[in-house]
Design a protein around this motif. Structure first.
Motif, PDB file in Angstrom:
ATOM      1  N   SER A 163      23.690  76.136 -18.373  1.00 47.95           N
ATOM      2  CA  SER A 163      23.615  76.398 -16.932  1.00 47.95           C
ATOM      3  C   SER A 163      22.229  76.879 -16.516  1.00 47.95           C
ATOM      4  N   ILE A 164      21.499  77.440 -17.455  1.00 50.24           N
ATOM      5  CA  ILE A 164      20.151  77.939 -17.160  1.00 50.24           C
ATOM      6  C   ILE A 164      19.105  76.832 -17.283  1.00 50.24           C
ATOM      7  N   LEU A 165      19.257  75.982 -18.286  1.00 51.73           N
ATOM      8  CA  LEU A 165      18.262  74.939 -18.554  1.00 51.73           C
ATOM      9  C   LEU A 165      18.282  73.850 -17.485  1.00 51.73           C
ATOM     10  N   PRO A 166      17.130  73.268 -17.204  1.00 46.59           N
ATOM     11  CA  PRO A 166      17.108  72.118 -16.282  1.00 46.59           C
ATOM     12  C   PRO A 166      17.732  70.885 -16.944  1.00 46.59           C
ATOM     13  N   SER A 167      18.203  69.961 -16.122  1.00 46.13           N
ATOM     14  CA  SER A 167      18.862  68.757 -16.636  1.00 46.13           C
ATOM     15  C   SER A 167      17.967  67.964 -17.576  1.00 46.13           C
ATOM     16  N   LYS A 168      16.675  67.913 -17.286  1.00 42.62           N
ATOM     17  CA  LYS A 168      15.764  67.149 -18.132  1.00 42.62           C
ATOM     18  C   LYS A 168      15.723  67.725 -19.550  1.00 42.62           C
ATOM     19  N   ALA A 169      15.707  69.039 -19.678  1.00 45.08           N
ATOM     20  CA  ALA A 169      15.704  69.668 -21.000  1.00 45.08           C
ATOM     21  C   ALA A 169      17.004  69.360 -21.742  1.00 45.08           C
ATOM     22  N   LEU A 170      18.120  69.363 -21.023  1.00 42.07           N
ATOM     23  CA  LEU A 170      19.405  69.026 -21.651  1.00 42.07           C
ATOM     24  C   LEU A 170      19.417  67.577 -22.121  1.00 42.07           C
ATOM     25  N   ARG A 171      18.840  66.701 -21.316  1.00 46.35           N
ATOM     26  CA  ARG A 171      18.757  65.285 -21.690  1.00 46.35           C
ATOM     27  C   ARG A 171      17.950  65.095 -22.961  1.00 46.35           C
ATOM     28  N   ILE A 172      16.834  65.768 -23.046  1.00 42.10           N
ATOM     29  CA  ILE A 172      15.975  65.658 -24.227  1.00 42.10           C
ATOM     30  C   ILE A 172      16.692  66.222 -25.447  1.00 42.10           C
ATOM     31  N   ALA A 173      17.319  67.383 -25.291  1.00 43.40           N
ATOM     32  CA  ALA A 173      18.039  68.000 -26.414  1.00 43.40           C
ATOM     33  C   ALA A 173      19.197  67.121 -26.874  1.00 43.40           C
ATOM     34  N   PHE A 174      19.944  66.562 -25.931  1.00 44.49           N
ATOM     35  CA  PHE A 174      21.075  65.709 -26.288  1.00 44.49           C
ATOM     36  C   PHE A 174      20.590  64.421 -26.945  1.00 44.49           C
ATOM     37  N   GLY A 175      19.513  63.853 -26.435  1.00 40.97           N
ATOM     38  CA  GLY A 175      18.938  62.653 -27.046  1.00 40.97           C
ATOM     39  C   GLY A 175      18.454  62.922 -28.459  1.00 40.97           C
ATOM     40  N   GLY A 176      17.814  64.076 -28.653  1.00 42.92           N
ATOM     41  CA  GLY A 176      17.376  64.462 -29.991  1.00 42.92           C
ATOM     42  C   GLY A 176      18.552  64.638 -30.939  1.00 42.92           C
ATOM     43  N   PHE A 177      19.611  65.261 -30.442  1.00 39.72           N
ATOM     44  CA  PHE A 177      20.830  65.423 -31.237  1.00 39.72           C
ATOM     45  C   PHE A 177      21.390  64.069 -31.663  1.00 39.72           C
ATOM     46  N   LEU A 178      21.447  63.126 -30.740  1.00 36.74           N
ATOM     47  CA  LEU A 178      21.978  61.797 -31.060  1.00 36.74           C
ATOM     48  C   LEU A 178      21.092  61.074 -32.072  1.00 36.74           C
ATOM     49  N   CYS A 179      19.779  61.251 -31.950  1.00 41.52           N
ATOM     50  CA  CYS A 179      18.863  60.626 -32.918  1.00 41.52           C
ATOM     51  C   CYS A 179      19.063  61.205 -34.314  1.00 41.52           C
ATOM     52  N   ILE A 180      19.157  62.522 -34.407  1.00 42.35           N
ATOM     53  CA  ILE A 180      19.382  63.168 -35.704  1.00 42.35           C
ATOM     54  C   ILE A 180      20.717  62.734 -36.294  1.00 42.35           C
ATOM     55  N   LEU A 181      21.747  62.694 -35.462  1.00 40.29           N
ATOM     56  CA  LEU A 181      23.071  62.258 -35.910  1.00 40.29           C
ATOM     57  C   LEU A 181      23.032  60.822 -36.422  1.00 40.29           C
ATOM     58  N   VAL A 240      20.430  59.217 -37.727  1.00 42.44           N
ATOM     59  CA  VAL A 240      19.721  59.192 -39.014  1.00 42.44           C
ATOM     60  C   VAL A 240      20.644  59.679 -40.140  1.00 42.44           C
ATOM     61  N   ILE A 241      21.375  60.755 -39.892  1.00 41.66           N
ATOM     62  CA  ILE A 241      22.302  61.279 -40.903  1.00 41.66           C
ATOM     63  C   ILE A 241      23.352  60.241 -41.274  1.00 41.66           C
ATOM     64  N   GLU A 242      23.900  59.590 -40.274  1.00 42.30           N
ATOM     65  CA  GLU A 242      24.927  58.569 -40.545  1.00 42.30           C
ATOM     66  C   GLU A 242      24.344  57.363 -41.277  1.00 42.30           C
ATOM     67  N   LEU A 243      23.133  56.957 -40.941  1.00 38.60           N
ATOM     68  CA  LEU A 243      22.489  55.845 -41.648  1.00 38.60           C
ATOM     69  C   LEU A 243      22.225  56.202 -43.114  1.00 38.60           C
ATOM     70  N   VAL A 244      21.792  57.418 -43.358  1.00 41.01           N
ATOM     71  CA  VAL A 244      21.561  57.865 -44.738  1.00 41.01           C
ATOM     72  C   VAL A 244      22.880  57.823 -45.525  1.00 41.01           C
ATOM     73  N   LYS A 245      23.971  58.251 -44.888  1.00 42.07           N
ATOM     74  CA  LYS A 245      25.280  58.214 -45.562  1.00 42.07           C
ATOM     75  C   LYS A 245      25.669  56.784 -45.931  1.00 42.07           C
ATOM     76  N   VAL A 246      25.427  55.858 -45.019  1.00 40.01           N
ATOM     77  CA  VAL A 246      25.776  54.457 -45.258  1.00 40.01           C
ATOM     78  C   VAL A 246      24.962  53.898 -46.429  1.00 40.01           C
ATOM     79  N   PHE A 247      23.661  54.181 -46.439  1.00 42.51           N
ATOM     80  CA  PHE A 247      22.823  53.627 -47.508  1.00 42.51           C
ATOM     81  C   PHE A 247      23.042  54.311 -48.850  1.00 42.51           C
ATOM     82  N   LYS A 248      23.547  55.524 -48.867  1.00 42.18           N
ATOM     83  CA  LYS A 248      23.861  56.194 -50.126  1.00 42.18           C
ATOM     84  C   LYS A 248      25.064  55.547 -50.807  1.00 42.18           C
ATOM     85  N   LYS A 249      25.978  55.023 -50.001  1.00 39.02           N
ATOM     86  CA  LYS A 249      27.163  54.363 -50.564  1.00 39.02           C
ATOM     87  C   LYS A 249      26.767  53.013 -51.093  1.00 39.02           C
TER      88      LYS A 249
END
Length: 120
Positions: free
Chosen positions: A91-109, A111-120
């Protein structure tokens, strides 16, 4: 057309949410990118839809015996505390900061899922 997209996006989020994959990871980008909604509004819509979807999923998982009583209360307590903290921060952060944080979260997620797939 907008109503059709809301229905379609709700359907997609419901399917992924029911599978336990988190419908919000799809719903929020769909609402912000294709319908041009503000990040905070999209997150609010996601939270309301999540309440309904998770309640239905909870009943189904409980009936199937996938919920264990004792340890779940610790998870619920910690989740409620940090949900309140996260909501205050959002509620304190501006929408743009939330967008960037959420986009970063999705990117990290991703990468983690791709690493899991290639490990199998």
């Amino acid at each position: 057309m907008t109503i059709f997209l809301f229905v379609l996006f709700g359907f997609i989020a419901g399917i992924f949410g029911g599978l336990g994959m988190g419908g919000g990871t799809l719903l929020i980008p769909l609402l912000t990118i294709f319908l041009g909604l503000d990040q905070k509004l999209s997150q609010g819509i996601n939270l309301l839809s999540f309440l309904v979807m998770s309640l239905i999923a909870l009943v189904i998982h409980y009936k199937n015996g996938y919920i264990k009583g004792k340890s779940i209360w610790i998870i619920i307590l910690v989740g409620v505390i940090f949900s309140a903290i996260g909501a205050l921060v959002a509620s304190i952060l501006p929408s743009k900061a939330l967008r960037i944080a959420f986009g970063g979260f999705l990117c990290i997620l991703s990468v983690i899922e791709l690493v899991k797939v290639f490990k199998k």
